[in-house]
Write a protein that holds these residues in place. Sequence first.
Motif, mmCIF file in Angstrom:
data_model
loop_
_atom_site.group_PDB
_atom_site.id
_atom_site.type_symbol
_atom_site.label_atom_id
_atom_site.label_comp_id
_atom_site.label_asym_id
_atom_site.label_seq_id
_atom_site.Cartn_x
_atom_site.Cartn_y
_atom_site.Cartn_z
ATOM 1 N N ASP A 463 69.634 66.733 7.898
ATOM 2 C CA ASP A 463 70.521 66.844 9.061
ATOM 3 C C ASP A 463 70.901 68.296 9.351
ATOM 4 O OD1 ASP A 463 70.523 64.056 9.260
ATOM 5 O OD2 ASP A 463 72.192 63.898 7.853
ATOM 6 N N ASP A 464 70.023 69.235 8.987
ATOM 7 C CA ASP A 464 70.274 70.658 9.274
ATOM 8 C C ASP A 464 71.635 71.104 8.735
ATOM 9 O OD1 ASP A 464 67.905 70.430 10.578
ATOM 10 O OD2 ASP A 464 68.753 70.408 12.586
ATOM 11 N N ARG A 465 71.970 70.685 7.536
ATOM 12 C CA ARG A 465 73.306 70.975 7.012
ATOM 13 C C ARG A 465 73.493 72.449 6.692
ATOM 14 N NH1 ARG A 465 76.295 66.729 6.646
ATOM 15 N NH2 ARG A 465 77.940 67.989 5.720
ATOM 16 N N VAL A 466 72.419 73.152 6.435
ATOM 17 C CA VAL A 466 72.499 74.584 6.158
ATOM 18 C C VAL A 466 71.531 75.298 7.100
ATOM 19 C CG1 VAL A 466 72.162 76.417 4.462
ATOM 20 C CG2 VAL A 466 73.131 74.216 3.751
ATOM 21 N N VAL A 467 72.017 76.362 7.737
ATOM 22 C CA VAL A 467 71.192 77.147 8.654
ATOM 23 C C VAL A 467 71.263 78.610 8.232
ATOM 24 C CG1 VAL A 467 70.874 77.930 11.042
ATOM 25 C CG2 VAL A 467 71.519 75.549 10.580
ATOM 26 N N LEU A 468 70.097 79.230 8.086
ATOM 27 C CA LEU A 468 70.013 80.667 7.843
ATOM 28 C C LEU A 468 69.754 81.356 9.177
ATOM 29 C CD1 LEU A 468 67.734 80.698 4.658
ATOM 30 C CD2 LEU A 468 70.230 80.507 4.782
ATOM 31 N N ALA A 469 70.552 82.359 9.495
ATOM 32 C CA ALA A 469 70.432 83.056 10.773
ATOM 33 C C ALA A 469 70.377 84.558 10.526
ATOM 34 C CB ALA A 469 71.613 82.720 11.685
ATOM 35 N N GLY A 470 69.496 85.238 11.231
ATOM 36 C CA GLY A 470 69.367 86.683 11.097
ATOM 37 C C GLY A 470 69.244 87.347 12.461
ATOM 38 N N ARG A 471 69.720 88.586 12.525
ATOM 39 C CA ARG A 471 69.682 89.325 13.789
ATOM 40 C C ARG A 471 69.356 90.785 13.528
ATOM 41 N NH1 ARG A 471 74.751 89.978 18.117
ATOM 42 N NH2 ARG A 471 73.494 90.660 19.903
ATOM 43 N N LEU A 472 68.506 91.348 14.378
ATOM 44 C CA LEU A 472 68.184 92.763 14.322
ATOM 45 C C LEU A 472 68.377 93.355 15.706
ATOM 46 C CD1 LEU A 472 65.257 94.533 12.567
ATOM 47 C CD2 LEU A 472 65.661 94.979 14.988
ATOM 48 N N GLN A 473 69.153 94.446 15.798
ATOM 49 C CA GLN A 473 69.366 95.147 17.055
ATOM 50 C C GLN A 473 68.907 96.597 16.911
ATOM 51 O OE1 GLN A 473 73.251 94.056 19.196
ATOM 52 N NE2 GLN A 473 73.729 93.574 17.057
ATOM 53 N N PHE A 474 68.306 97.105 17.961
ATOM 54 C CA PHE A 474 67.815 98.474 17.952
ATOM 55 C C PHE A 474 68.048 99.102 19.322
ATOM 56 C CE2 PHE A 474 64.335 101.404 19.079
ATOM 57 C CZ PHE A 474 64.538 102.387 18.127
ATOM 58 N N GLY A 475 68.359 100.393 19.332
ATOM 59 C CA GLY A 475 68.525 101.111 20.585
ATOM 60 C C GLY A 475 68.129 102.560 20.431
ATOM 61 N N SER A 476 67.598 103.146 21.510
ATOM 62 C CA SER A 476 67.174 104.542 21.464
ATOM 63 C C SER A 476 67.220 105.137 22.866
ATOM 64 C CB SER A 476 65.754 104.644 20.897
ATOM 65 O OG SER A 476 65.283 105.977 20.945
ATOM 66 N N VAL A 477 67.647 106.407 22.936
ATOM 67 C CA VAL A 477 67.589 107.186 24.177
ATOM 68 C C VAL A 477 66.649 108.359 23.923
ATOM 69 C CG1 VAL A 477 68.849 108.555 25.857
ATOM 70 C CG2 VAL A 477 69.909 106.516 24.856
ATOM 71 N N MET A 478 65.634 108.467 24.752
ATOM 72 C CA MET A 478 64.631 109.530 24.605
ATOM 73 C C MET A 478 64.623 110.407 25.857
ATOM 74 S SD MET A 478 61.619 107.180 22.923
ATOM 75 C CE MET A 478 62.216 105.662 23.693
ATOM 76 N N GLY A 479 64.505 111.697 25.668
ATOM 77 C CA GLY A 479 64.442 112.625 26.792
ATOM 78 C C GLY A 479 65.531 113.669 26.738
ATOM 79 N N PRO A 480 66.683 113.420 27.332
ATOM 80 C CA PRO A 480 67.731 114.442 27.401
ATOM 81 C C PRO A 480 68.399 114.690 26.053
ATOM 82 C CG PRO A 480 68.498 112.389 28.347
ATOM 83 C CD PRO A 480 67.054 112.199 28.064
ATOM 84 N N ASP A 481 68.999 115.847 25.915
ATOM 85 C CA ASP A 481 69.787 116.172 24.734
ATOM 86 C C ASP A 481 71.001 115.254 24.668
ATOM 87 O OD1 ASP A 481 70.286 118.317 22.532
ATOM 88 O OD2 ASP A 481 72.219 118.125 23.600
ATOM 89 N N ILE A 482 71.510 115.064 23.449
ATOM 90 C CA ILE A 482 72.616 114.125 23.263
ATOM 91 C C ILE A 482 73.839 114.504 24.103
ATOM 92 C CG2 ILE A 482 73.625 115.335 21.266
ATOM 93 C CD1 ILE A 482 74.142 112.537 20.052
ATOM 94 N N THR A 483 74.012 115.803 24.401
ATOM 95 C CA THR A 483 75.169 116.248 25.193
ATOM 96 C C THR A 483 74.982 115.969 26.670
ATOM 97 O OG1 THR A 483 74.236 118.482 25.382
ATOM 98 C CG2 THR A 483 75.717 118.040 23.522
ATOM 99 N N GLU A 484 73.767 115.531 27.093
ATOM 100 C CA GLU A 484 73.496 115.286 28.504
ATOM 101 C C GLU A 484 73.320 113.797 28.813
ATOM 102 O OE1 GLU A 484 70.049 117.581 29.298
ATOM 103 O OE2 GLU A 484 71.139 119.468 29.544
#
Length: 604
Positions: A463-484
């Motif tokens: 009866d699906d009494r136990v569920v394993l769940a996982g999540r992966l998030q990723f983000g990236s900004v390419m091009g301008p300097d971090i101050t811009e």
Amino acid sequence: MALPLIRLTILRVLVLGAALAFASAAQALDFRLALPPNAEDLRGSIRGAMLSATAAEDPDAAPQDIIAAAQADYRRIMSALYEEGYFGPEVSIRIDGREAATLSPFEAPARIATLEVEVTPGPRFRFGRAEIAPLPPGVSPRESFRTGERARLSVMRGAARGGITAWRDIGHAKAELSEQRIVAMQPERRLNADLRLAPGPRLRFGRLLVSGAETVSAKRIRKIAGLPEGSVFDPEDLDRAVARLRRTGTFSSVAVTEADTPSPDGTLDVTVQLQENPPRRFGFGAELSSEEGGTVSAYWLHRNLLGGAERFRVGAEISGIGTGTKDDGEDYLVEFRFRRPAVIDSDTDFFAGAGFEVIDDPLFESDKGQILAGLIHTFGDEFEASASLGYRYASTRDDLGSRDFSQIILPVTAKLDRRDDFLDPARGYYLNVETMPFAGLNGTESGLRLTADARAYRALGEDDRVVLAGRLQFGSVMGPDITEVMPEDLFYLGGGGTVRGQDYQSLGVTLPGGEEVGGRSFLALSAEVRAKLRGAFGVVGFYDLGYVSDESFPDGGSANQAGAGIGLRYNTGIGPIRVDLAVPTTGPKAGEDIFFYIGIGQAF
């Protein structure tokens, strides 16, 4: 002098009640089901098929009802035994010693004392000859419909349905079972089954007739459904047409029926029966966490703005309510969305939107606006992709000072959703990827922003009494300097969306001059073990870990934080109510602070 009379009256009532209770108990129906010792495994299926057994348990059942139910049970018991492969049974149902089949419900006795059922299943049969014809080229009967296999009614029905479906899949819409010869060979304990199909002619789709639509035009309904008139009949095309109409959200009910007879030109008309939802809808939501404060949202929706199933939605949200910190105030959002289905083809929608937002986060403040328009294409029920063109601006204030930005943006998204449930998934996976090239007009150079969100679920146990769940998030900004980079395009960790148990957006990067800003990239990992308890309650254990970097990709030297905790779930039927308690497992306050989060649905 009235007191003794009252006592006497009460005594009489008690005596009368006891007498009635005794009489009722005395009239309780005695039900018995007798089976041979070697057939006890059939008791459950036989008992479940009997109407009279259920009536016998009802103290209010009239004798006429019990007799009528018992007479119907002969056929029901036989069917249950046929399903198990017994084709020579003997069934006796006696009411007060008399065979139920000989009784008349119109001359029923005042009461019934006993109901005795005796079943002798007889031998179990197997298929002798098992044939079904004709079948389309390359199609074989299912393995269970073969000589030597256990003879079951469901197997024969399944074989017939399978053959009919195979013909329909190649255009023979009126394929049917034309003849069946079933003979039970008692001495051999064999069942010979000969099924004959009539494929009928190969047909093409004719007209799509519309019924039940009140405010949506029939022309638009046909465009949305996308039934390929003139093409060879295919049941999957019917399923896709229904899915497209339901996807609009305009209709509460969508059903298709095929014409009883084809047209002389070899086409088959199809009627779609619709029931429209109320055109307008209002909704609201709320969430609460100890660190991020409260969030309230509301929206107003029109499901058929221009008569073509267009959706127009106005939404508003206030978040960060009651945080109690000077560095983290309230955020405000107002947005407008418009979506028109079937603009190029039946699976391509046009959308446009605009939004205005005031952000007061711990590391920056921003007033921004955005407008965009584009197309969404749906590939089946699980995958969709979109591309749009827009303009956005922002006026920001952070450790780098006050700055203004403006950009032309080209967001492209792809979403694959194979979860079994949106709010409480137990199986499947989800993937959402967005790439946003941008051309800097003011305050920034051109570049690319990339985000990805992947989730997976696996159920264990009964009866699906136990569920394993996982999540992966990723983000990236390419091009301008971090101050811009626009502050809202940078990445921060901490809080319910990334790392529970840490202060909201508490982790970014520190520049050489001491300025605190968000990172150009981040990586977040979350793991949960969800277990059902008794009733509607469940418990969750979780661990979150995140990295943030000033480079376009996190590395081993990136700043990181982690949190862990437990949660309680209460299943409401439409999704669980979520209460999570979390503590930081890294940092100066590790194991000291406690954060709580409340919402509807699982955390991810």
